[in-house]
Write a protein that holds these residues in place. Structure first.
Motif, PDB file in Angstrom:
ATOM      1  N   GLY A 117       1.665  12.435  -2.819  1.00  0.00           N
ATOM      2  CA  GLY A 117       2.098  11.182  -2.508  1.00  0.00           C
ATOM      3  C   GLY A 117       2.506  11.054  -1.148  1.00  0.00           C
ATOM      4  N   ILE A 118       3.250  11.813  -0.666  1.00  0.00           N
ATOM      5  CA  ILE A 118       3.925  11.927   0.834  1.00  0.00           C
ATOM      6  C   ILE A 118       2.762  11.801   1.868  1.00  0.00           C
ATOM      7  CG2 ILE A 118       5.219  13.086   2.455  1.00  0.00           C
ATOM      8  CD1 ILE A 118       6.729  14.205   0.320  1.00  0.00           C
ATOM      9  N   LEU A 119       1.871  12.724   1.655  1.00  0.00           N
ATOM     10  CA  LEU A 119       0.781  12.835   2.607  1.00  0.00           C
ATOM     11  C   LEU A 119      -0.316  11.357   2.424  1.00  0.00           C
ATOM     12  CD1 LEU A 119      -0.343  16.545   2.205  1.00  0.00           C
ATOM     13  CD2 LEU A 119       0.878  15.521   3.902  1.00  0.00           C
ATOM     14  N   LEU A 120      -0.439  11.068   1.123  1.00  0.00           N
ATOM     15  CA  LEU A 120      -1.341   9.933   1.097  1.00  0.00           C
ATOM     16  C   LEU A 120      -0.334   8.847   1.705  1.00  0.00           C
ATOM     17  CD1 LEU A 120      -3.765   8.569   0.057  1.00  0.00           C
ATOM     18  CD2 LEU A 120      -2.211   8.065  -2.082  1.00  0.00           C
ATOM     19  N   ASN A 121       0.649   8.495   1.683  1.00  0.00           N
ATOM     20  CA  ASN A 121       1.703   7.557   2.223  1.00  0.00           C
ATOM     21  C   ASN A 121       1.492   7.441   3.763  1.00  0.00           C
ATOM     22  OD1 ASN A 121       3.298   5.351   2.348  1.00  0.00           O
ATOM     23  ND2 ASN A 121       4.835   6.417   1.417  1.00  0.00           N
ATOM     24  N   GLU A 122       1.592   8.691   4.451  1.00  0.00           N
ATOM     25  CA  GLU A 122       1.351   8.815   5.632  1.00  0.00           C
ATOM     26  C   GLU A 122      -0.114   8.509   6.072  1.00  0.00           C
ATOM     27  OE1 GLU A 122       2.504  12.889   6.734  1.00  0.00           O
ATOM     28  OE2 GLU A 122       4.539  12.609   6.419  1.00  0.00           O
ATOM     29  N   TYR A 123      -1.129   8.989   5.681  1.00  0.00           N
ATOM     30  CA  TYR A 123      -2.486   8.529   5.773  1.00  0.00           C
ATOM     31  C   TYR A 123      -2.625   7.068   5.802  1.00  0.00           C
ATOM     32  CZ  TYR A 123      -7.524   8.127   5.269  1.00  0.00           C
ATOM     33  OH  TYR A 123      -8.852   7.641   5.272  1.00  0.00           O
ATOM     34  N   LEU A 124      -2.153   6.453   4.538  1.00  0.00           N
ATOM     35  CA  LEU A 124      -2.533   5.022   4.545  1.00  0.00           C
ATOM     36  C   LEU A 124      -1.639   4.257   5.598  1.00  0.00           C
ATOM     37  CD1 LEU A 124      -1.988   4.573   0.517  1.00  0.00           C
ATOM     38  CD2 LEU A 124      -4.226   4.370   2.158  1.00  0.00           C
ATOM     39  N   SER A 125      -0.513   4.644   5.941  1.00  0.00           N
ATOM     40  CA  SER A 125       0.421   4.249   7.009  1.00  0.00           C
ATOM     41  C   SER A 125      -0.643   4.119   8.424  1.00  0.00           C
ATOM     42  CB  SER A 125       1.472   4.759   7.346  1.00  0.00           C
ATOM     43  OG  SER A 125       2.275   4.674   6.216  1.00  0.00           O
TER      44      SER A 125
ATOM     45  N   PHE B 208       0.871  -0.990  -0.008  1.00  0.00           N
ATOM     46  CA  PHE B 208       0.038   0.043  -0.075  1.00  0.00           C
ATOM     47  C   PHE B 208       0.991   1.212   0.055  1.00  0.00           C
ATOM     48  CE2 PHE B 208       0.758  -0.684   4.496  1.00  0.00           C
ATOM     49  CZ  PHE B 208       1.031   0.739   4.982  1.00  0.00           C
ATOM     50  N   LYS B 209       2.211   1.080   0.395  1.00  0.00           N
ATOM     51  CA  LYS B 209       2.949   2.518   0.719  1.00  0.00           C
ATOM     52  C   LYS B 209       3.529   2.677  -0.736  1.00  0.00           C
ATOM     53  CE  LYS B 209       4.823   3.071   5.173  1.00  0.00           C
ATOM     54  NZ  LYS B 209       6.045   3.433   5.864  1.00  0.00           N
ATOM     55  N   PHE B 210       3.340   1.608  -1.669  1.00  0.00           N
ATOM     56  CA  PHE B 210       4.150   2.044  -3.128  1.00  0.00           C
ATOM     57  C   PHE B 210       3.201   2.738  -3.796  1.00  0.00           C
ATOM     58  CE2 PHE B 210       6.824  -1.825  -2.952  1.00  0.00           C
ATOM     59  CZ  PHE B 210       8.119  -1.175  -3.290  1.00  0.00           C
ATOM     60  N   ILE B 211       1.699   3.168  -3.220  1.00  0.00           N
ATOM     61  CA  ILE B 211       0.975   3.920  -3.970  1.00  0.00           C
ATOM     62  C   ILE B 211       1.491   5.347  -3.942  1.00  0.00           C
ATOM     63  CG2 ILE B 211      -1.498   4.914  -3.971  1.00  0.00           C
ATOM     64  CD1 ILE B 211      -2.368   2.129  -2.820  1.00  0.00           C
TER      65      ILE B 211
END
Length: 297
Positions: free
Chosen positions: A283-291, A126-129
């Motif tokens: 992408g950075i914020l989405l990565n944090e949100y998904l995490s 999911f982080k690859f998104i």
């Protein structure tokens, strides 16, 4: 609530400071070489950190440092400010500010990848998104600017901007081992060692500090890129009850910076720059949100 208001004020000061420095880099490079710019700015930042330590009466903390911790700061000082800013300023010397800055903001993604390699943990799918979206932004800026906007960019400049992001991520990885050391004291030590290395380099590198405009620009960079924002951002994290919001507000600075780059430097901001920067930050914020969602589940 009062403490949160202070935290918001401190965050605004940090964001406002970081928003101006891309323009300050380019102005400084009109009058100084990139080595002179880092030399004066690093010494300026070191003196500011020393002043804060004096006011906060933290000098006795130096005696508590182990030899290993001191050696670690001798190494981090080589990374930042010495090598990192030499590379960063050279990239700004070769590229428009609107190109160098967004590529450098790719560092959180590189940090995540480097941590995965060092800790030998596979990157969750999911982080690859988020990573893919951010990387697409970098590609759009570095390649699309020529293909879509028709502007020729310096290939070495693009590589140096990307390498600066790698160095900044590496600095934070190395600096993790000193998490028990006071933050301001740690910054002072890094900049003290960095200033020593840069001063020693003047024995081999010709230096000319005669330009008043260059000197003032370098002092400004030392204040508002290297010292003031980190001091106030650290205070904001201490005061806030919502550190995630404090961190996310910092991503306003590259967008504000684009308007200042246009107003102060007169650069025409390309459509690819807007879109590329949006993709990088999204992408950075989405990565944090998904995490966070993954942890919550």
């Amino acid at each position: 609530m009062k403490e949160n208001n202070k935290a918001l004020l401190f965050t605004v000061i940090a964001v406002a400071s970081w928003s101006t420095v891309a323009s300050a880099f380019k102005i400084g490079l009109r009058h100084y070489g990139y080595f002179e710019l880092i030399l004066v700015s690093a010494v300026t930042a070191m003196l500011i950190f020393a002043g804060v330590i004096t006011v906060q009466k933290k000098w006795p903390l130096l005696r508590r440092l182990t030899l290993k911790e001191t050696g670690s700061y001798a190494f981090t000082g080589l990374l930042n400010p010495a090598i990192y800013y030499l590379i960063l300023f050279k990239s700004y010397d070769l590229l428009p500010a609107q190109i160098a800055q967004p590529i450098n903001y790719f560092w959180p993604i590189l940090l995540a990848l480097l941590l995965a390699v060092i800790e030998k943990k596979p990157v969750p799918l999911f982080k690859f998104i988020g990573m893919t979206i951010s990387f697409g932004g970098v590609v759009l800026i570095s390649v699309g600017t020529e293909g879509i906007a028709g502007v020729e960019l310096s290939k070495p400049g693009v590589l140096l901007a990307f390498f600066s992001a790698f160095l900044w991520a590496s600095f934070w990885i190395v600096n993790r081992r000193n998490k028990n050391v006071d933050g301001i004291l740690g910054l002072f030590l890094s900049f003290m060692f960095g200033s020593v290395y840069l001063s020693l380099a003047t024995l081999f590198v010709p230096v000319s500090l005669g330009s008043l405009q260059g000197f003032l620009s370098a002092v400004y960079v030392g204040l508002f890129e290297m010292a003031v924002p980190f001091i106030f951002f650290g205070l904001a994290l201490q005061k806030t009850t919502n550190p995630a919001l404090t961190n996310q507000l910092c991503y306003l600075s590259p967008f504000i910076s684009l308007f200042l780059i246009h107003a102060v430097l007169g650069e025409t901001i390309y459509f690819t720059t807007y879109m590329g920067l949006f993709l990088i930050v999204f992408g950075i914020l989405l990565n944090e949100y998904l995490s966070k969602r993954r942890v919550a589940v």
